[in-house]
Design a protein around this motif. Sequence first.
Motif, short mmCIF file in Angstrom:
data_model
loop_
_atom_site.label_atom_id
_atom_site.label_comp_id
_atom_site.label_asym_id
_atom_site.label_seq_id
_atom_site.Cartn_x
_atom_site.Cartn_y
_atom_site.Cartn_z
N GLU A 100 33.73 184.19 17.93
CA GLU A 100 32.50 184.75 17.37
C GLU A 100 32.28 184.25 15.95
O GLU A 100 31.16 183.95 15.54
CB GLU A 100 32.55 186.28 17.40
N MET A 101 33.38 184.14 15.20
CA MET A 101 33.29 183.63 13.84
C MET A 101 32.88 182.17 13.84
O MET A 101 32.03 181.73 13.04
CB MET A 101 34.63 183.81 13.12
N LEU A 102 33.46 181.38 14.74
CA LEU A 102 33.10 179.96 14.83
C LEU A 102 31.62 179.79 15.15
O LEU A 102 30.95 178.89 14.63
CB LEU A 102 33.95 179.26 15.89
N LYS A 103 31.11 180.66 16.00
CA LYS A 103 29.69 180.59 16.34
C LYS A 103 28.83 180.85 15.11
O LYS A 103 27.86 180.12 14.85
CB LYS A 103 29.37 181.61 17.43
N ARG A 104 29.20 181.87 14.33
CA ARG A 104 28.44 182.17 13.11
C ARG A 104 28.49 181.03 12.12
O ARG A 104 27.54 180.81 11.36
CB ARG A 104 28.98 183.46 12.46
N GLU A 128 39.22 176.56 2.13
CA GLU A 128 40.52 175.87 2.27
C GLU A 128 40.88 175.66 3.73
O GLU A 128 41.53 174.67 4.07
CB GLU A 128 41.62 176.69 1.59
N TYR A 129 40.46 176.56 4.60
CA TYR A 129 40.71 176.44 6.03
C TYR A 129 40.06 175.17 6.57
O TYR A 129 40.69 174.38 7.28
CB TYR A 129 40.17 177.67 6.73
N TRP A 130 38.80 174.98 6.22
CA TRP A 130 38.05 173.84 6.76
C TRP A 130 38.46 172.53 6.11
O TRP A 130 38.41 171.47 6.74
CB TRP A 130 36.56 174.10 6.64
N GLU A 131 38.85 172.59 4.85
CA GLU A 131 39.38 171.38 4.21
C GLU A 131 40.65 170.92 4.92
O GLU A 131 40.83 169.72 5.19
CB GLU A 131 39.66 171.66 2.73
N PHE A 132 41.51 171.88 5.26
CA PHE A 132 42.74 171.57 6.00
C PHE A 132 42.41 171.09 7.40
O PHE A 132 42.98 170.11 7.89
CB PHE A 132 43.62 172.82 6.05
N PHE A 133 41.48 171.74 8.06
CA PHE A 133 41.07 171.37 9.42
C PHE A 133 40.57 169.92 9.44
O PHE A 133 40.98 169.12 10.30
CB PHE A 133 39.96 172.32 9.89
N ASP A 134 39.70 169.58 8.51
CA ASP A 134 39.08 168.26 8.52
C ASP A 134 40.07 167.14 8.22
O ASP A 134 39.99 166.05 8.81
CB ASP A 134 37.93 168.21 7.51
N ASP A 166 46.72 179.05 13.33
CA ASP A 166 46.11 180.02 12.42
C ASP A 166 46.31 181.45 12.90
O ASP A 166 46.21 182.39 12.11
CB ASP A 166 44.62 179.73 12.19
N LEU A 167 46.62 181.63 14.18
CA LEU A 167 47.04 182.94 14.65
C LEU A 167 48.44 183.23 14.10
O LEU A 167 49.25 182.32 13.95
CB LEU A 167 47.07 182.98 16.18
N GLN A 168 48.74 184.49 13.83
CA GLN A 168 50.01 184.83 13.20
C GLN A 168 51.18 184.66 14.16
O GLN A 168 51.07 184.91 15.36
CB GLN A 168 49.96 186.27 12.70
N LEU A 169 52.34 184.26 13.63
CA LEU A 169 53.51 183.98 14.46
C LEU A 169 54.14 185.24 15.06
O LEU A 169 54.82 185.15 16.08
CB LEU A 169 54.55 183.22 13.65
N HIS A 170 53.94 186.39 14.45
CA HIS A 170 54.49 187.62 15.04
C HIS A 170 53.62 188.13 16.18
O HIS A 170 53.99 189.07 16.87
CB HIS A 170 54.63 188.71 13.98
N THR A 230 48.26 177.13 8.80
CA THR A 230 47.46 177.60 7.69
C THR A 230 47.55 179.11 7.54
O THR A 230 47.65 179.85 8.53
CB THR A 230 45.98 177.19 7.85
N THR A 231 47.51 179.54 6.29
CA THR A 231 47.49 180.97 5.98
C THR A 231 46.07 181.43 5.66
O THR A 231 45.85 182.59 5.35
CB THR A 231 48.40 181.28 4.77
N HIS A 232 45.12 180.51 5.74
CA HIS A 232 43.72 180.83 5.44
C HIS A 232 42.96 181.19 6.71
O HIS A 232 43.39 180.90 7.82
CB HIS A 232 43.05 179.64 4.75
N THR A 233 41.79 181.80 6.53
CA THR A 233 40.92 182.14 7.65
C THR A 233 39.71 181.23 7.66
O THR A 233 39.42 180.53 6.67
CB THR A 233 40.44 183.59 7.55
N ALA A 234 39.00 181.26 8.77
CA ALA A 234 37.83 180.38 8.92
C ALA A 234 36.71 180.72 7.94
O ALA A 234 35.76 179.94 7.81
CB ALA A 234 37.31 180.44 10.35
N MET A 235 36.81 181.82 7.24
CA MET A 235 35.80 182.18 6.25
C MET A 235 36.11 181.59 4.88
O MET A 235 35.34 181.79 3.93
CB MET A 235 35.69 183.70 6.15
N GLU A 236 37.22 180.87 4.78
CA GLU A 236 37.61 180.29 3.50
C GLU A 236 37.47 178.76 3.55
O GLU A 236 37.78 178.13 4.56
CB GLU A 236 39.06 180.66 3.17
#
Length: 469
Positions: free
Chosen positions: A232-236, A211-217, A178-182, A203-209
């Motif tokens: 920090e985002m994962l904690k929230r 679609e990210y978690w659907e893909f993760f699961d 999920d980190l960018q390749l560049h 994934t091109t999505h972020t953890a706030m979307e």
Amino acid sequence: MYLDIDRKPADSTAVVEDTGNQYTYGELVEFCGEFHGWIPDRNLILILCRNTMAAVAYYVASIENRIVPLLISSRMDAELRDALIGVYGPRYICLPGEMEDAFSGCGYKKIAHKYGYVVLETQYPVCEMAAELSMLLTTSGSTGSPKLVRHSYVNLEESARNVAGFFGFHGDDRSLIDLQLHYTMGLNVACSSLYAGAALMMTTHTAMEKEYWEFFDRSHITNITGVPYNYEMLKRLKFFTRDYPDLRILAEGGGKLTDKMFAEVAEYAARTGKKFFATFGTSETTARIAYLPPHMAVQKTGSIGRAIPKGELFLVDEGRNVIRTQEAEGELAYRGANVTLGYALCREDLKKGDERGGVYYTGDLARRDQDGYYYILGRNSRFLKLYGYRVGLDECERLIRSEFGIECACAGTDAGMKIYIIEERHSDAVRKYLARKLGIQISSFEVRVVPQIPKNEVGKILYGDLNIK
């Protein structure tokens, strides 16, 4: 072949996109041969990256065929992107097909297309480059600075092999990309995973979307790598209140976690039987120079650990003399085969050879404890890491001055940038401008209006006289 991709089972999965598309190692190997038919001779290619099979395939094929890729974000501001093209004059540009119209008036010729990307041949002449030059990454990827890091082929191979080894990656792993390749850390995760024969779950999505978690699961992710902002985002999102049975490795890099956040991740890993790797590195060292063994994560909260295998960490004083006392503070330095060749500021610099001799002085102030573990105390150089991306303060000042024609000074910490200006009427516009140019959330920027920018007698800004707390 590069990353030993031809030694993997041809039918094993190499890349899975969040759209559901899947690709094998055999397809990746075959594409490298196809790519050679399009670009048979050594040249410079600009690749506009997004987290899809296309960016991975074109990058791997470039390295395998000794074509030198310059990797940037496909979302880079168009003005900054075009300025970078003007400085380096790539013979080829590889980009998402829907962006082709952005170059319609340039006289470029489309020579190939696959995986949703097109390859354009420009009118720039063939670029003369050093034989060992393998890849170019920006030092400050969001600002479009022409300062690039020159990587060698040895750098890339050593880093991928080393990281795959100490992380313990293997062919059954499914690495979340999920980190960018560049971005040096994102590319390192992808390359070390491919070296191990793992599958890249992109994934091109972020953890706030959602679609990210659907893909993760549904993807049965086995390892994740995040920068401090990600954690920090994962904690929230209450990630650490749940167990993920397939997940076995959590890695962190790209900046310093707070001690509280570090301890929470370490305790979560210990409680759920996972491994937490705190790492440290830079683009100049092909992403990683240190890691903390997981079994020490709780005991050595906040530490970056020790040098990676085959590397050496050490401290130097202001005169760059090695500090030999066991417990000490000084500038962190590193010696190893993953230290890059040096920088480039223009096309002519691509002919340069190795200017570092395998040694890199990080510009970071560090402490070494009695057990030989290192802790980062602060950054001496003029960079911040905002949301894990390194942002050059000097480049941001240049952008503001160019756009608004005003005096300014940029400072701050990894928690946020403070921008000092002398004209209040530009406050909102400056914040919005930098957020747009850098592609970083506007909340990362605070504008402070001051009567004047303090300077010395030769016109250099006295940053110590600014209120940067």
